[in-house]
Design an enzyme around this catalytic site. Sequence first.
Site, PDB file in Angstrom:
ATOM      1  N   GLU A  46     -57.042  36.318  11.499  1.00 21.24           N
ATOM      2  CA  GLU A  46     -57.042  37.660  12.068  1.00 21.24           C
ATOM      3  C   GLU A  46     -56.796  37.627  13.578  1.00 21.24           C
ATOM      4  O   GLU A  46     -56.101  38.483  14.112  1.00 21.24           O
ATOM      5  CB  GLU A  46     -58.365  38.368  11.750  1.00 21.24           C
ATOM      6  N   TYR A 129     -61.650  46.431  14.400  1.00 24.00           N
ATOM      7  CA  TYR A 129     -60.700  46.005  13.375  1.00 24.00           C
ATOM      8  C   TYR A 129     -61.036  44.608  12.851  1.00 24.00           C
ATOM      9  O   TYR A 129     -61.112  44.385  11.636  1.00 24.00           O
ATOM     10  CB  TYR A 129     -59.258  46.023  13.894  1.00 24.00           C
ATOM     11  N   ASP A 147     -55.011  48.351  10.360  1.00 23.19           N
ATOM     12  CA  ASP A 147     -54.036  47.728  11.244  1.00 23.19           C
ATOM     13  C   ASP A 147     -52.774  48.585  11.255  1.00 23.19           C
ATOM     14  O   ASP A 147     -52.714  49.653  10.640  1.00 23.19           O
ATOM     15  CB  ASP A 147     -53.751  46.280  10.826  1.00 23.19           C
ATOM     16  N   CYS A 202     -43.344  49.255   2.852  1.00 21.63           N
ATOM     17  CA  CYS A 202     -43.355  50.448   3.711  1.00 21.63           C
ATOM     18  C   CYS A 202     -43.235  50.019   5.172  1.00 21.63           C
ATOM     19  O   CYS A 202     -44.094  50.299   6.012  1.00 21.63           O
ATOM     20  CB  CYS A 202     -44.642  51.246   3.470  1.00 21.63           C
ATOM     21  N   CYS A 209     -38.353  52.331  -0.448  1.00 24.33           N
ATOM     22  CA  CYS A 209     -39.050  53.284  -1.307  1.00 24.33           C
ATOM     23  C   CYS A 209     -38.812  53.015  -2.784  1.00 24.33           C
ATOM     24  O   CYS A 209     -39.649  53.361  -3.624  1.00 24.33           O
ATOM     25  CB  CYS A 209     -38.646  54.715  -0.954  1.00 24.33           C
ATOM     26  N   CYS A 212     -41.571  50.881  -3.960  1.00 22.14           N
ATOM     27  CA  CYS A 212     -42.924  51.331  -3.630  1.00 22.14           C
ATOM     28  C   CYS A 212     -43.659  51.829  -4.876  1.00 22.14           C
ATOM     29  O   CYS A 212     -43.141  52.689  -5.593  1.00 22.14           O
ATOM     30  CB  CYS A 212     -42.879  52.429  -2.576  1.00 22.14           C
ATOM     31  N   CYS A 218     -45.792  59.936  -2.597  1.00 20.26           N
ATOM     32  CA  CYS A 218     -45.725  59.821  -1.137  1.00 20.26           C
ATOM     33  C   CYS A 218     -45.353  61.160  -0.500  1.00 20.26           C
ATOM     34  O   CYS A 218     -44.266  61.706  -0.747  1.00 20.26           O
ATOM     35  CB  CYS A 218     -44.705  58.749  -0.751  1.00 20.26           C
TER      36      CYS A 218
END
Length: 301
Positions: A46, A129, A147, A202, A209, A212, A218
């Site tokens: 991270e 975060y 994020d 995305c 798309c 997706c 969406c």
Amino acid sequence: MTAMTALTTTAPSALHAPVIAWFDENARDLPWRRPEAGPWGVMVSEFMLQQTPVGRVLPVYEQWLARWPRPAALAAEPPGEAVRAWGRLGYPRRALRLHGAAVAITERHGGDVPREHGQLLALPGIGEYTAAAVVSFAYGQRHTVLDTNVRRVFARAATGVQYPPNATTAAERKLARMLLPEDEPTAARWAAASMELGALVCTAKSPDCVRCPIAQQCAWRLAGKPEHQGPPRRGQTYAGTDRQVRGKLLAVLREAVGPVPQSVLDTVWDEPVQRARALDGLVADGLVEPLPGGVYRLPLS
């Protein structure tokens, strides 16, 4: 379209199953996702992944964990060694912060990464975060993990806009809480899955798309993919900036076996004012330690 309006037509739970199922089939095999990584491996990843692509992180991550498999191993070395091992990942203050967190974990928690969100937040260099990501990804807890990738997915799928605001807003945090599954295992999986969806499908510039799993739900796609109407998105520049000069100075110090004279550092950049400003900034940030006689080294304490 507001988040609340978009979600009146699609219940949050209707997004969870398809995104998690997509993740189960398409998640990248990354070392920090493997069980053997443990909480420390998750924490290291991270820190390294902030503003840095996975491809650049992978080799440094592997070398880091081989050298410092536990926080105590890193804490036992000077902070300058963390800066040296950070290499060219960029934003090297992250290395100092990770070293500081390792020292605190060793002193306060017996060398084990704490599993409580508040204990993580109390460590140096760890913000909301990172604390949420560690307890979610390492310990399977229920926390909102926001994020850039997740924020973009939520902006498009739930609020119908192309991009989220430049800085995280209270409305985004509220939306993320609304979308968070109730049970801990599903919430942790959702956090990882929505992040991966933003990273692989995305994406910022070329969303795919067709691939997706929630394209039919969406809000942005259903609205005809309207162009971004907010403030211009911030771009990152590097060439000719103080960041570039700082990187060149640090590169010399990382490769040196001992202190480096000012005369050697002067050769890395022609413009003396910018070079001096960059070096002063490195000293002020604790990344470089000046010594008597006009020589410099990575910090030992």
